[in-house]
Scaffold this motif. Structure first.
Motif, PDB file in Angstrom:
ATOM      1  N   THR A  21      12.887  34.141  37.454  1.00  0.00           N
ATOM      2  CA  THR A  21      13.152  33.209  36.087  1.00  0.00           C
ATOM      3  C   THR A  21      14.479  33.421  35.988  1.00  0.00           C
TER       4      THR A  21
ATOM      5  N   ARG B 163       9.830  36.524  38.512  1.00  0.00           N
ATOM      6  CA  ARG B 163       8.853  35.888  37.716  1.00  0.00           C
ATOM      7  C   ARG B 163       7.565  36.581  37.091  1.00  0.00           C
TER       8      ARG B 163
ATOM      9  N   PRO C 166      11.912  28.349  36.254  1.00  0.00           N
ATOM     10  CA  PRO C 166      11.450  28.855  37.360  1.00  0.00           C
ATOM     11  C   PRO C 166      12.664  28.565  38.351  1.00  0.00           C
TER      12      PRO C 166
END
Length: 219
Positions: free
Chosen positions: A6, A23, A112
């Motif tokens: 992220t 993430r 993302p």
């Protein structure tokens, strides 16, 4: 290796920083504060393998801050010292440990990001230009352990984590659910005049519980 991250772009004053996090958390990986005596990092195969990738990514990302939250995972039952998070950065990223709490508060939602690391390139970075080898400055602040330095030191650390991920599951201790101490970060860390011994982070493999799921490779 493909890393799912992220990405954040927090702004402090006139500067915009680039910060990335895994993430999904490394739930079964923990780091005990190395400032107490020496650090102990214990992780399962997934955690150690992803740390190898994150250090490899950090080695080639001079303007990116890599933040690895580790305190929210499963509490470790081995090792001493307070659990801490981990931050990797080059000096060019402009990160001051004292300014990290404010920067962390500004991270927001993030977007993302998927990146690929090149293990062959990482290995070359560890060996290229030995006369220019660097060490990592290290300190603990705001429940976070900071490693700040250059490409070759991060690449060397990435190799150590890859070694631990590969050899750890084969250690006899692993089959018994105990931590298997595989390697360490020592030469990668800058000496600390305030310590009586050279700083060291022991890297250990430990399968996540319940241990009945774990079988040593080749068995």
């Amino acid at each position: 290796m493909r890393l799912r991250l992220t990405e954040f772009r927090p702004r402090t004053g006139p500067r915009t920083h680039r910060v990335v996090q895994p993430r999904t958390p490394l739930r079964h990986t923990s780091l005990r504060d190395p400032e107490d005596t020496y650090g102990v990092l214990i992780g399962d195969h997934d955690g150690l393998n992803r740390l190898a990738g994150l250090f490899s990514f950090a080695a080639c990302s001079r303007h990116t801050i890599v933040h690895v939250p580790l305190r929210d995972g499963v509490p470790p039952d081995e090792g001493r010292g307070e659990p801490v998070d981990l931050v990797l950065a080059h000096p060019e990223a402009g990160l001051r440990p004292g300014g990290w709490p404010e920067l962390r508060r500004r991270l927001g939602r993030g977007t993302p990001l998927t990146v690929r690391t090149d293990e062959a390139r990482t290995a070359r970075a560890r060996l290229d230009r030995p006369y220019a080898a660097t060490t990592l400055r290290h300190t603990t602040h705001a429940c976070t352990y900071f490693l700040i330095g250059g490409r070759s030191a991060f690449a060397s650390a990435a190799t150590a984590f890859a070694l631990a991920a590969g050899r750890g599951p084969r250690h006899p201790c692993a089959a018994e659910g105990r931590a298997a101490f595989v390697t360490c970060l020592s030469g990668e860390l800058a000496p600390d005049p305030g310590l009586r011994r050279h700083p060291e982070i022991v890297i250990a493999f430990k399968p996540y519980p319940p241990y009945a799921h774990f079988r040593r490779p080749g068995r």
